[in-house]
Design a protein around this motif. Structure first.
Motif, short mmCIF file in Angstrom:
data_model
loop_
_atom_site.label_atom_id
_atom_site.label_comp_id
_atom_site.label_asym_id
_atom_site.label_seq_id
_atom_site.Cartn_x
_atom_site.Cartn_y
_atom_site.Cartn_z
N LEU A 1 42.45 41.61 51.75
CA LEU A 1 43.37 41.98 50.68
C LEU A 1 42.79 41.52 49.34
O LEU A 1 43.15 40.48 48.80
N PRO A 2 41.87 42.31 48.78
CA PRO A 2 41.21 41.93 47.52
C PRO A 2 42.08 42.24 46.29
O PRO A 2 41.90 43.25 45.62
N THR A 3 43.06 41.37 46.02
CA THR A 3 43.93 41.57 44.87
C THR A 3 43.20 41.19 43.58
O THR A 3 42.24 40.42 43.59
N LEU A 4 43.69 41.75 42.48
CA LEU A 4 43.11 41.49 41.16
C LEU A 4 44.16 40.86 40.26
O LEU A 4 45.31 41.28 40.24
N ARG A 5 43.76 39.86 39.48
CA ARG A 5 44.69 39.25 38.53
C ARG A 5 44.77 40.04 37.25
O ARG A 5 45.84 40.16 36.64
N GLU A 6 43.65 40.61 36.83
CA GLU A 6 43.60 41.36 35.58
C GLU A 6 43.76 42.85 35.85
O GLU A 6 43.34 43.35 36.90
N THR A 7 44.32 43.54 34.90
CA THR A 7 44.48 44.99 35.02
C THR A 7 43.18 45.70 34.68
O THR A 7 42.64 45.48 33.59
N PRO A 8 42.65 46.53 35.57
CA PRO A 8 41.41 47.26 35.26
C PRO A 8 41.58 48.15 34.03
O PRO A 8 42.63 48.79 33.85
#
Length: 441
Positions: free
Chosen positions: A8-15
């Protein structure tokens, strides 16, 4: 499933490339990953949602009498020349050649293939009606793919095709799909409104787009508010009853409803002012009757009672599951992340251990997970060695319907915390009452 073992590779920043809410949240929540312009890999969490969407679609297609098959994604250019569409389709079609220099293409749709399959097998009106559907990947080389899976080049499509002896039969086939679509979108936790769509040179009224209302919708729509309270046809609807189905369709088309392309201001003005609804909407399905457009040039004929062969009447019925996932996110989210409807959630419960390594909380979580799974609820157990704030943020971002929080303080009082993601209500419950409480919804 333990989150420490899951992918589950979640991202903290919005691409930066994500322009709309669904694209941002699907990337951040680890549902998809872009591999090329308009082409996405579906990661494990996203694939679970996609499969659930397809399961609901299959259930309603089967209920309505459609029969599933699987057609090739790579198609012969010769078939498209028979229908006259090969040269007319445009640059959206990906045209290629095999090693023998034969022209083939990556199918953007399947009218030609399904017509060829039908004409090779069906000869008599006695073998009608037929409705064949598939759920398969398509490719259209969009000039400007954008909005993530909402408008991508490669996409998953449920496409169904009906075959009938005459227009009356084709109308009933159309009504079957109309009702099936109402049930499908309701089963996905959505309220879809059928709106008149352009039928081009065919004319008539046999084309509808199914629209869900969303603030970030791609088009402007106009309709009567009465549609928001229309009852969904029940599961025991008789799809063989011609009059009953026509009655349902008549009711669902009795009020004003149109996209901006078909909008008639004067007709909309006749709707009582309090009942007028102008909003944004997302197309999630499209049904279409096109008569003998393909059967005539491709020789798909059947013999009638008089022995004379006639081209069959056809219709097509599309739903884009990969697009629909994005549409659901657009319609159901908040500042914290996605809020999945129960029917399509990748897991039912996010189980959060606030003190991993503590014997009491570890044992309680193991027992709770076993209890939930014994009740046929799917669980994503956050057993990571992370601070509570990070776990709460992840749970809100991925949007599972229920959050079960287990910590030392609550356990000391014989309680755990239960949170409903939609609405955010929290309550302290005894572990033994957990399944009963969840089942109330």
């Amino acid at each position: 499933m333990r989150l420490s073992r899951y992918f589950l590779p979640t991202l903290r920043e919005t691409p930066k490339e994500a322009e709309i809410v669904s694209h941002r949240l699907m990337l951040r929540a680890g549902l998809i990953r872009q591999e090329a312009a308009g082409i996405y890999a579906w990661l494990p969490l996203g694939l679970r949602v996609l499969n659930k969407v397809c399961a609901v679609i299959r259930e309603e297609q089967d209920r309505a009498g459609a029969v599933e098959l699987l057609m090739p994604t790579v198609q012969s250019a010769d078939l498209w020349r028979e229908s006259g569409r090969y040269d007319a389709y445009g640059k959206e079609m990906l045209r290629i050649k095999d090693r023998h220099d034969r022209e083939i293409l990556y199918g953007p749709t399947a009218e030609e293939v399904v017509t060829e399959i039908f004409r090779a097998s069906v000869r008599s009106y006695k073998d009608l009606p037929k409705n064949l559907y598939q759920i398969s990947w398509k490719f259209r080389d969009e000039v400007r793919p954008r909005f993530g899976t909402m408008r991508s080049r490669e996409f998953l499509m449920k496409d169904a095709y009906s075959f009938d002896f005459d227009q009356a039969g084709a109308r009933h086939a159309y009504n079957r799909m109309f009702v099936a679509y109402l049930r499908t979108f309701a089963g996905l936790g959505l309220k879809a409104i059928p709106m008149r769509a352009d039928t081009g040179p065919i004319g008539g009224d046999l084309s509808h787009e199914f629209i869900i209302l969303a603030k970030t919708g791609e088009s402007e729509v106009f309709c009567d508010r009465a549609y928001l309270d229309f009852p969904i046809p029940p599961a025991n609807t008789d799809f063989e009853d011609v009059a009953a189905l026509q009655g349902i369709v008549d009711a669902w088309t009795s009020h004003y409803a149109a996209t901006d392309e078909m909008h008639e201001a004067d007709a909309f003005a006749e709707v009582p002012e309090a009942d007028r609804l102008a909003a944004r909407g997302i197309e999630v399905g499209h049904i279409f009757y096109f008569g003998t457009k393909y059967s005539e040039p491709m020789g798909a004929k059947v013999a009638g009672p008089d022995g004379i062969e006639r081209p069959v009447h056809m219709g097509s019925y599309g739903i884009g599951p990969s697009r629909l996932v994005a549409a659901i996110v657009e319609a159901s989210h908040d500042e914290g992340g996605i809020i999945w409807p129960d029917a399509v959630a990748p897991f039912d419960v996010a189980l959060i251990n606030l003190k991993v390594g503590d014997a009491a909380t570890d044992d309680a979580c193991a027992e709770i997970q076993a209890q939930l799974e014994a009740a046929n609820l799917t669980v994503l157990y956050d057993d990571r060695d992370e601070r509570p704030g990070a776990k709460f943020a992840t749970a809100d971002l991925i949007g599972l319907p229920w959050q079960v929080v287990v910590g030392p303080k609550g356990l000391a009082d014989g309680k755990i915390e239960l949170k409903r993601r939609a609405g955010g209500e929290r309550e302290a419950v005894a572990p033994v009452d957990l399944v009963t409480r969840i089942r109330r919804i």
